[in-house]
Structure formats: structure tokens, C-alpha cells
Design a protein around this motif. Structure first.
Motif, PDB file in Angstrom:
ATOM      1  N   ILE A  60       0.806  -1.202   0.000  1.00 36.66           N
ATOM      2  CA  ILE A  60       0.000   0.000   0.000  1.00 36.66           C
ATOM      3  C   ILE A  60       0.854   1.274   0.000  1.00 36.66           C
ATOM      4  CG2 ILE A  60      -0.343   0.107   2.515  1.00 36.66           C
ATOM      5  CD1 ILE A  60      -2.888   0.906  -0.249  1.00 36.66           C
ATOM      6  N   GLY A  61       1.982   1.246   0.733  1.00 29.52           N
ATOM      7  CA  GLY A  61       2.849   2.434   0.751  1.00 29.52           C
ATOM      8  C   GLY A  61       3.384   2.756  -0.628  1.00 29.52           C
ATOM      9  N   TYR A  79       0.897   4.016  -3.044  1.00 25.15           N
ATOM     10  CA  TYR A  79       0.616   5.432  -2.831  1.00 25.15           C
ATOM     11  C   TYR A  79       1.656   6.279  -3.568  1.00 25.15           C
ATOM     12  CZ  TYR A  79      -0.390   9.746  -0.317  1.00 25.15           C
ATOM     13  OH  TYR A  79      -0.722  11.025   0.002  1.00 25.15           O
ATOM     14  N   LEU A 135     -13.082  -0.964   0.547  1.00 24.85           N
ATOM     15  CA  LEU A 135     -12.794   0.209   1.370  1.00 24.85           C
ATOM     16  C   LEU A 135     -11.305   0.516   1.462  1.00 24.85           C
ATOM     17  CD1 LEU A 135     -13.549   2.420   3.438  1.00 24.85           C
ATOM     18  CD2 LEU A 135     -13.363   0.677   5.211  1.00 24.85           C
ATOM     19  N   PHE A 136     -10.487  -0.507   1.612  1.00 27.43           N
ATOM     20  CA  PHE A 136      -9.083  -0.284   1.963  1.00 27.43           C
ATOM     21  C   PHE A 136      -8.361   0.612   0.956  1.00 27.43           C
ATOM     22  CE2 PHE A 136      -4.592  -1.615   2.005  1.00 27.43           C
ATOM     23  CZ  PHE A 136      -4.298  -1.318   3.325  1.00 27.43           C
ATOM     24  N   LEU A 167      -9.805   4.157   0.830  1.00 27.64           N
ATOM     25  CA  LEU A 167      -9.453   4.942   2.010  1.00 27.64           C
ATOM     26  C   LEU A 167      -8.021   5.447   1.943  1.00 27.64           C
ATOM     27  CD1 LEU A 167     -10.579   5.768   4.796  1.00 27.64           C
ATOM     28  CD2 LEU A 167      -9.523   3.721   5.728  1.00 27.64           C
ATOM     29  N   ASN A 168      -7.130   4.619   1.401  1.00 30.75           N
ATOM     30  CA  ASN A 168      -5.717   4.982   1.377  1.00 30.75           C
ATOM     31  C   ASN A 168      -5.346   5.866   0.202  1.00 30.75           C
ATOM     32  OD1 ASN A 168      -3.999   3.621   3.550  1.00 30.75           O
ATOM     33  ND2 ASN A 168      -5.415   2.013   2.936  1.00 30.75           N
ATOM     34  N   PHE A 172      -9.798  -5.768   6.657  1.00 29.29           N
ATOM     35  CA  PHE A 172      -9.386  -4.462   7.153  1.00 29.29           C
ATOM     36  C   PHE A 172     -10.578  -3.698   7.713  1.00 29.29           C
ATOM     37  CE2 PHE A 172      -9.058   0.093   6.151  1.00 29.29           C
ATOM     38  CZ  PHE A 172      -7.988   0.434   6.947  1.00 29.29           C
ATOM     39  N   VAL A 175       1.881   3.408   7.184  1.00 27.37           N
ATOM     40  CA  VAL A 175       1.910   4.353   6.075  1.00 27.37           C
ATOM     41  C   VAL A 175       1.208   5.654   6.450  1.00 27.37           C
ATOM     42  CG1 VAL A 175       1.173   4.757   3.697  1.00 27.37           C
ATOM     43  CG2 VAL A 175       2.068   2.528   4.370  1.00 27.37           C
TER      44      VAL A 175
END
Lengths: 288, 314, 362
Positions: free
Chosen positions: A136-137, A140, A224-225, A228-229, B246, B272
Motif C-alpha cells: 500500500i505504501g 501510494y 474500502l481499503f 481509504l488509502n 481491514f 503508512v
């Protein structure tokens, strides 16, 4: 040759075996109903609470009789517009892309399989096993550099990748069920590969295709995950609207229930209507 | 003829083409696969390569300095970090518990639904509904209207049994999160097992009756072995989705109280979003991926068995 | 060691629908091989399943060895059944399949193994096959395993539901003989369902012919062939089928193919008491004797089917133009297009009521 009349009393009087059968059937039916209602209770409670005025939602004991109001729904609708649009675009867009990519891929893994079709299929499934959360990082950062952050395109791209493996697996299973003779007959009639797909296979597997698309819609709509991120306002989806409806203070349970109801209802309704197709997609498609 | 052929292997009268498919044919077969393959490689594999790269970098969102190479120090941090290990364990516990319990419930429900009774269609509809509810909505509704200590429905329903205003999310946080996950995934398991039950040929069940097997013996001796591939598939697919769980964690307990419900996805999310530690999260991600690969290897073997089943059953 | 009895046993699938089995009365003796035969939808399989307990009775009762088992569940009836598709347990090995019923009876393992091996030997099943799964077997082997599963039980009654219908023609003939032989050796009462009248005739001690859920006739194969009680049985039993023609009655007999066919006096008497102006006559193909121009019935050969030992002539009769089949000697049969005549002996003519189909005075 004339029909012998049944002996009187034989067909009219219920026999002990039948009685036992009927009572057994009723017994199982009652158990099943109790279980199903208990299981459904949270959904029911969500909908009931959504019709309460805020003051009736957070009481002890919980109120079951109250004056239903639509005020919370009105409130939810008023702020929902952009979120709804984003969700619809991301869901529909990714589902179309999934179908467009997975039909040819499934074809290449089933009807006229490539040499290493097994490895290919395993590869697709294995990408499903890599937890997307782990990246996820960097996701992004990549999105940031590609100027895709907070963009609906990013969600379409990622949801497509998220649903593609399962779609390929399911559609492949449906294609395997197309009778070989039919394909061979089409071949003899001079159909090429494209005609074979569009003229023979697609009409047969269309119910399977529908259930596959349905499952993709469910997963994309509910995601969602990633949203959201990777999104803030320009691409925020319904689940995020739902979160934003939980304020830090004050009474909010009725409002939350109304928002949850509205966010869930599209998929629930579609799922109910297309239940047979969904059942088939989840079970038959997944295994046969 | 047979006598004539015993001397030497029969030589084919026609020159055979080289085995396998021609090169042209091979590409015609591969072509439809390529778009999906390229897509999935680009979208899912490149981020993981980038993750690998960042895992050796020091990179914080909130620090203006550019990313720079720091060797294995991110990994050292990960391995010595109790929070990471804890979240790993919780992930395993959450996934395993919820998948197994959902499967057991699913088997029970499927057996119920496999019988004829009044309103079976409605009952099935009710039972599949939790799977259709948006997970975020499910989490919020469970956290609020259902489980709230002061006005939650569950406490009200349990009051006759001597339960008084339990703050489920504080005292039984992990259990509560697992319950919601089970609630959402039981329908999925039910449907898969139900498909298995309904694919069982009725004549073998009749044969079992004639052979003197009662309902329990039939289930244990015949139905369960028949269901095995379906159960394996359900467990596999359920695990794939639930290991990424999650929503319930974020929305019900926010990982807490303390770190009681912090699983891997939530831990990485925190790294993060709140620690801004891209490098650290990347290293944790890489470790997660490697662990997943180890587990997935076993899982893929299971898939291979499903394939055998598929081929055997035609 | 059991006789089987159906006492007006009935089965109705849906309210208002005609019964699938309509007040069936049938006595099957201890050790008898009884074949239930009929076209599809005749209720023969339903009747068998009623005996097995897989189908409830809507009327009447069934008895096994003097015990009324109408409401006894299948597992307590002490019967064994061979299913049409064998219904082998796919996850179990051949040995486990065959020993399953014994396992359910809690027979100790060594005894089970011994009985399974005995049954396997009886059926010529190799020992190494015992460890295979049904999927790894050929159709014929599966059939034998299904038989074996029934034999191992040593039940009171064998029930067989078209057990040969999934075998190829040659194997079917071979297995047919083996089953009949095995049954005689074991002496276990057997009820066997088939739609194939050849199977019925060759295997059964007695054959019960069913149609639309009703028993037409139950007799030995020879009696069925020589003495059918009605038009249906006459047409169903025998291959090629009996030639059945509806013909007008005349003073001398029946008018057929431009000639008057004499009828036995008893038939004429029965027809006149019933006030009939026409009737159905039946002549078996082998009773149409080629007569070199001197026979009563004339016609033109349309088609010749050479079967080797004999040949079948498809003949269009003169005047009426109706088609009949005659069995002729194998060598030098007439050729298509040839005019032929047939002689029929008086006692070989069957006559049936055109309305009810009942036999007129045999």
C-alpha cells in the motif's frame, strides 16, 4: 385393462410414514427459519434503526415501536451525490474492464488452452494471494508520481486487477462446460476463433458471465481499503461516505444506520434478484 | 495382422508432423491471454517490485529528504518489532478462526437448506444477505446498533440470560471482530457446500439407505468425502479474502483496545498513514508477502487437487 | 429365504395424476427370479423402488418373507439393490464399496474382508481391482462391483434396476447369462426390472408385464409367448414383434390381403357373442410360412434383412397394403420386389378384441 379403483381408504387416509415425514419436514423447516431470522437480524435491525428518529435510536431498552421517519434518509441523500457517482463509475468501469480482459484469457486457458495453461491459471490465482495491503505504501507513491492519486481511474485500474483472477477462474469453469461437440460443429461450419467466442461460447455462458460480473460488482462496490488509502475527495466512494457519517460526538446511530442501509441496498437488491445466478457463480462456477 | 506386427513396431504410413502445436497456432492460442496477463503483471507485480526497492530505503512522507539506501535496517526493525509479530499472529488467528467457524456453520446451514421445507427460497435469501452487506456497513452496524454496551440489541437479547451491558468491543474486541467476519462469510461457505450437497448423485444416497446406513453414517461415510473438495475451495477462497480483512478492524475497534485487534493489514495501514514510514511498511510488506507465498504454496497444492477432482469428474 | 408379496400396492406421484403403480398384486416365490418388464412409464421401476422402500406406498402393502414391510425403512428390509448407474460410492475403493453394508451391520473387519474376497472371486474380480476406485474401472467391471456389493450382503431379496442397460451389446448378452447363473446358484429371491423383453424372456423364471402402472400378465416366458392374455403382451413379447392387423370379420373368417383367413371356431364364437364386426388378428413372424404361390396371403417383398441364420422379410400385403414381417430361412431368401405368398396355420392365429385388446378365446 380397465383401471382398478384404488381400495377405499388407501389413498385418503394419511399413513404413518407420511405423517412422520411431514412432521420431520416441518421440524427442519422451523429450525431453518429460526436460524435464518437470527442470521438476518442485524440487517433487519440496521433497516429498522434507519427509520428511527435519532432520539429513539440510542435508548435502553431498545425501542421497537416508534414513529418512523425519513428524515435521516433525507439527510444521507443530501450529501451522497459525488460519492455515489464515484462508486458507480469505479464499479461499472472496473467490471466492464474485467469482463473484456477475462473472457479472452479464460478462452486461452480452457477451450484452446495454451501449452502451460495450468501455470498461467496458477499465476493469476497466486496474485490474489499476495496481500495488496503489503504494497500500500509504494502504491501510494506510484500513484502520486503518475498523478493518479485521488482519481477515479486509479480505483478502476486497481479494482480490475483485484477482480480479474477470480473472474478468469470462474469464466474458465463456465467455458469448460460448453460441449466440445458444439465447438467442433461450429469449426466444421467454418467459424473462426472470434466467431467461436461470440457466436457459440458467449451465448452459452452468458448466465455465468452475469454471475461473474455480479460478484465483481459486489467486491468493487464494497471495497474500502484502497479507496481509504488512495483517495480523498475526488474519487471517494460510498464506503468512505459511510465512514464520514460517523461524527465524533452527538447522537448518530440512526443517521449511521440510514447511511449503511443506503450504501448496502443496491448490492443487496441486485444480489436478491439475481440470486440464482449468484449461487451458480459462487458455487458451480467456482468448482466445476 | 497381429502376427505380422509382432516383429517390429508398426511404421506409420504417413509422415507425422512434429508433435505439439505449430508456432503460428501457439501464438494464436497465446494472443487472447496476453492482455489480461500483461495487465495483471503491470498492476500487481510492479508495485511489489517497487515495494522490494523501498524496503531497502529510508523514506518518510513527512520528511523532505529524498529516499536513500539503508540496507537491511528496515528488515532488522521489522524482525525485532513486537508490534509486527503481534499483528502477524493476530492475522493468523483471525483468519483461521473465522474461516473455520464460518465453514462449520456453512456446512450446517447447507445441510438445512438441502432439505425441502416451506419457504426454503426465502430462508436461503435471508441467509445469503450478510454476504451482500457492505463490509464497512456491517462493521459500523455491528459496532453501534448491535454491540453498543448502552443501547445495543445484543445486550438486550441476552439480558434474560444474565448478561448486563457488556462492552463487547472493549472486553471481547478480537472475538467481536471475528464474529462479524464469520457473519459475513458464512453465506459464502453455505453456498459452496450447498452446491456440493446438491451435486451428490441421489442414487448413491439411495444405495446407502439400502445398504443399511442411517443419516449420520451416510453423512460421515459418503457426504463428507464428497464435499471435501468443496470445503477445501471454500476455505481457500475465504482465507484469501479474510487475510486482507481491514474494514471490520478499522471501523469496529480501530485496532484496539491497545493492539488487541491490530492485524497485518491494519498495522501496515498505520505504518503508512500515521508513521509515514514507507520504507518500514515496505519491509513489513515484503516479509508478509514471503510468508504468504509459503502459505500459498500449500494452498496452490490444494488448488491442484481441485483440478484433479475437476478432471476426474469430467 | 423369502417370498415377496405386493398386495394392491399403489403409488400416486401427484394428486389427480394417474397412479404410477396401480393396485399391483404380485406373489414372488422364495428363490424365484421375477422380471418386471414394460415400456418406459409402465411403473416397473416404481414398483421395484416400492419394494426397496425408496418410494412410499399410497395404498396396499408389500411383504417380504411374511413380514409386512410397507412402513419399514430400506435399511431394515434386508434387501440389496443393483442400480441402473450402479451408484457406487466414488470416494471408496471397490473393497470398501462391497463391504459397506457389512460395515454398517458392524461385521468385524476380518469377516468383512473374507466375504468381500469371496464375492469378488464369484464375480471374477481380480484382487488388485479391490483397491481401485470406481472411476478407474471399466463399465463392465463397475457393473460387477455393483453386483458384488449386493451379493456380499447375502440379503433376503436382490433388487435389480436395469443393471445391464449401460453395457455394450456383447457384454450385455454375456453378463445376462452370468447373472441368471449366479442367481440360480445363490437361490436368492430376485426382482429384476428391464425394458428389454429379450432380457426378460431369457432371465426370468416368471415375467410380469406392466403397462401404465397395471399388471398385464405374469407368467413363465413360454406361456407369455404362446399364450398372451391381450394385444399389448402379444405385441410386446417377441422379437421381431407379432404382426397385428385390424381386419373385418366375414362369414368364413377374417378378410386380409384379398383373401379370407380362416379363424378357429372358438374365436368366431367369441367374436359373435361380443357382436364384433372386426377384430385384431396377430401372427408371429415365424408363423408366416413362404408357400410358393399357394399360400393364403399374398404380398410384395419390400426389404430383406439378412441375419445370418435366418432373414426377415418386410412384406407389403396385397390389397390392404399393410406391412408385415416374416421370418424366412437364411439361405436364398426372396429378393425385394418379388411377389410372395404365405401359408398360416389355423392354430397360430391370435385374435384380440379391437376395443379392449383382450384375447378372444385362446
Amino acid at each position: 385393462m380397465t383401471a382398478l379403483p384404488l381400495r377405499p381408504g388407501h389413498s385418503g387416509r394419511p399413513r404413518p410414514q407420511r405423517l412422520r415425514e411431514m412432521s420431520g419436514r416441518a421440524g427442519w423447516g422451523i429450525v431453518a427459519w429460526v436460524v435464518a431470522i437470527a442470521f438476518f437480524l442485524p440487517v433487519l435491525w440496521m433497516v429498522i434503526t434507519a427509520f428511527k428518529p435519532e432520539s429513539a435510536a440510542e435508548t435502553w431498552p431498545p425501542q421497537f415501536i416508534f414513529k418512523p421517519t425519513l428524515s435521516e434518509f433525507r439527510l444521507v441523500f443530501s450529501g451522497m451525490g459525488p460519492f455515489l457517482t464515484h462508486s458507480v463509475v469505479a464499479t461499472v468501469g472496473s467490471t466492464i474492464l474485467v469482463v473484456l480482459l477475462s473472457v479472452p484469457a479464460a478462452y486461452a486457458l480452457s477451450v484452446h488452452p495454451v501449452k502451460h495453461w495450468r501455470d498461467g491459471l496458477f499465476f493469476f490465482i497466486s496474485t490474489k494471494m499476495l496481500p495488496i495491503v503489503a504494497a500500500i505504501g509504494p502504491l501510494y507513491v506510484i500513484a502520486l508520481h503518475l498523478h493518479l492519486l485521488d482519481s477515479i481511474w486509479l480505483l478502476i485500474i486497481l479494482y480490475t486487477a483485484m477482480n480479474l483472477p477470480l473472474a478468469i477462474w470462474m469464466i474458465r469453469s463456465f467455458m469448460l462446460e460448453v460441449p466440445r461437440e458444439l465447438l467442433e460443429a461450429a469449426r466444421l461450419d467454418g467459424a473462426g476463433r472470434i466467431r467461436e467466442i461470440t457466436g457459440v461460447i458467449l451465448p452459452i455462458i452468458s448466465p455465468g458471465l452475469v454471475s461473474t460480473a455480479l460478484i465483481c460488482v459486489i467486491f468493487a462496490w464494497n471495497e474500502l481499503f484502497l479507496a481509504l488509502n488512495l483517495t480523498v475527495t475526488n474519487a471517494a466512494t460510498m464506503p468512505m461516505y459511510l465512514i464520514s457519517s460517523v461524527p465524533q460526538e452527538g447522537l448518530y446511530i440512526a443517521h449511521l444506520s440510514a447511511a449503511a442501509t443506503i450504501a448496502s441496498v443496491p448490492v443487496i437488491l441486485v444480489g436478491w434478484i439475481a440470486q440464482r445466478s449468484l449461487v451458480r457463480g459462487l458455487s458451480m462456477g467456482a468448482i466445476k | 495382422m497381429a502376427v505380422l506386427e509382432t516383429g517390429a513396431a508398426p511404421t506409420p504410413k504417413v509422415a507425422l508432423r512434429p508433435r505439439g502445436v505449430s508456432r503460428r497456432e501457439g501464438w494464436q492460442r497465446r494472443l487472447p491471454l496476453l492482455p489480461a496477463l500483461i495487465y495483471i503483471v503491470v498492476v500487481t507485480q510492479i508495485p511489489f517490485l517497487v515495494t522490494l526497492w523501498y524496503s531497502f530505503q529510508s523514506y518518510f512522507f513527512d520528511v523532505p529528504a529524498p529516499a536513500h539506501f539503508i540496507g537491511f535496517s528496515n528488515y532488522t526493525t521489522v524482525f525485532t518489532n513486537a508490534a509486527f509479530r503481534g499483528s502477524l499472529v493476530r492475522s493468523v488467528v483471525m483468519t483461521a478462526t473465522s474461516v473455520i467457524l464460518a465453514m462449520l456453520l456453512g456446512i450446517a446451514f447447507a445441510v438445512l437448506l438441502d432439505r425441502k421445507f416451506l419457504g426454503r427460497g426465502v430462508v436461503r435469501t435471508l441467509i445469503i444477505t450478510p454476504f451482500l452487506v457492505m463490509p464497512a456497513a456491517a462493521a459500523l452496524v455491528w459496532a453501534g446498533p448491535m454491540l453498543d454496551p448502552n443501547f445495543g440489541l445484543l445486550n438486550y437479547l441476552l439480558e434474560p440470560f444474565g448478561v448486563h451491558h457488556v462492552a463487547w468491543l472493549s472486553t471481547h474486541a478480537l472475538g467481536s471482530v471475528i464474529v462479524v467476519m464469520i457473519w459475513q462469510w458464512t453465506p459464502f461457505m453455505t453456498l459452496i457446500v450447498l452446491a456440493g450437497l446438491q451435486s451428490q448423485p441421489s442414487d448413491t444416497l439411495e444405495a446407502a439407505k439400502v445398504d443399511g446406513a442411517g443419516a449420520l453414517a451416510t453423512f460421515r461415510e459418503l457426504t463428507l468425502p464428497h464435499l471435501r473438495p468443496y470445503i477445501e475451495l471454500g476455505i481457500l477462497l475465504g482465507s484469501i479474502y479474510l487475510v486482507n480483512a481491514f474494514d471490520a478492524v478499522r471501523l469496529m475497534t480501530n485496532g484496539g483496545p491497545g493492539t488487541a485487534t491490530t492485524n497485518l493489514p491494519f498495522y501496515l495501514y498505520q505504518q503508512v498513514n500515521f508513521a509515514f514510514d514507507v520504507g518500514g511498511a515496505a519491509a513489513a510488506g515484503v516479509v508478509t508477502v514471503i510468508l504468504t507465498i509459503i502459505v500459498a504454496t500449500f494452498a496452490l497444492r490444494m488448488f491442484a487437487r481441485v483440478f484433479q477432482f475437476e478432471e476426474a469428474s469430467g | 429365504m423369502a417370498q415377496v408379496k405386493y398386495v394392491s400396492a399403489s403409488r400416486v406421484y401427484a394428486k389427480g395424476a394417474p397412479p404410477a403403480v396401480d393396485a399391483l398384486d404380485l406373489d414372488i416365490e422364495d428363490g424365484e427370479f421375477m422380471v418386471l418388464v414394460g415400456p418406459s412409464g409402465s411403473g416397473k421401476t416404481t414398483a421395484l423402488r416400492m419394494l426397496a422402500g425408496l418410494e412410499p406406498l399410497d395404498g396396499g402393502s408389500v411383504e417380504i418373507g411374511d413380514r409386512d414391510v410397507t412402513f419399514v425403512p430400506p435399511k431394515d428390509r434386508d434387501i440389496a439393490m443393483v442400480f441402473q448407474n450402479y451408484a457406487l460410492y466414488p470416494q471408496k475403493t471397490v473393497a470398501e464399496n462391497m463391504g459397506f453394508a457389512l460395515k454398517m451391520q458392524r461385521v468385524p473387519r476380518e469377516q468383512r474382508d473374507r466375504r468381500v474376497r469371496e464375492a469378488a472371486r464369484l464375480l471374477d474380480l481380480d484382487d488388485q481391482l479391490l483397491e481401485r476406485k470406481p472411476k478407474q474401472l471399466s463399465g463392465g467391471q463397475r457393473q460387477r462391483v455393483a453386483m458384488g456389493r449386493a451379493i456380499v450382503r447375502e440379503p433376503k431379496v436382490f433388487l435389480m434396476d436395469e443393471p445391464l442397460s449401460n453395457l455394450d451389446a456383447k457384454l450385455r448378452v454375456q453378463t445376462r447369462g452370468q447373472i441368471a447363473e449366479l442367481q440360480r446358484r445363490l437361490g436368492i429371491t430376485t426382482v429384476y426390472v428391464t425394458h428389454d423383453q429379450v432380457e426378460a424372456m431369457t432371465m426370468g423364471h416368471r415375467v410380469a408385464v406392466l403397462r401404465d402402472g397395471q399388471l398385464q400378465q405374469c407368467a413363465t416366458p413360454r406361456q407369455l409367448y404362446d399364450n398372451p392374455v391381450n394385444e399389448f403382451v402379444a405385441g410386446f413379447i417377441g422379437s421381431p414383434a407379432m404382426n397385428l392387423q385390424t381386419v373385418p370379420l366375414t362369414d368364413g373368417g377374417a378378410r386380409l390381403a384379398g383373401a379370407t383367413l380362416p379363424l378357429p371356431a372358438a374365436v368366431r364364437a367369441a367374436a359373435s357373442t361380443a357382436g364384433l364386426s372386426e377384430l385384431v388378428i396377430g401372427i408371429r413372424p415365424e408363423h408366416l410360412h413362404l408357400a410358393n404361390g399357394s399360400g393364403e396371403l399374398g404380398g410384395e417383398v419390400m426389404l430383406v434383412e439378412e441375419l445370418g441364420a435366418d432373414s426377415l422379410l418386410h412384406v407389403r400385403l396385397a390389397e390392404s397394403g399393410n406391412a408385415v414381417v416374416a421370418r424366412a430361412e437364411g439361405r436364398k431368401p426372396p429378393i425385394p420386389g418379388q411377389k410372395v405368398t404365405f401359408h398360416v396355420q389355423l392354430e397360430d392365429i391370435f385374435a384380440f378384441h379391437p376395443g379392449t385388446g383382450a384375447r378372444l378365446a385362446g
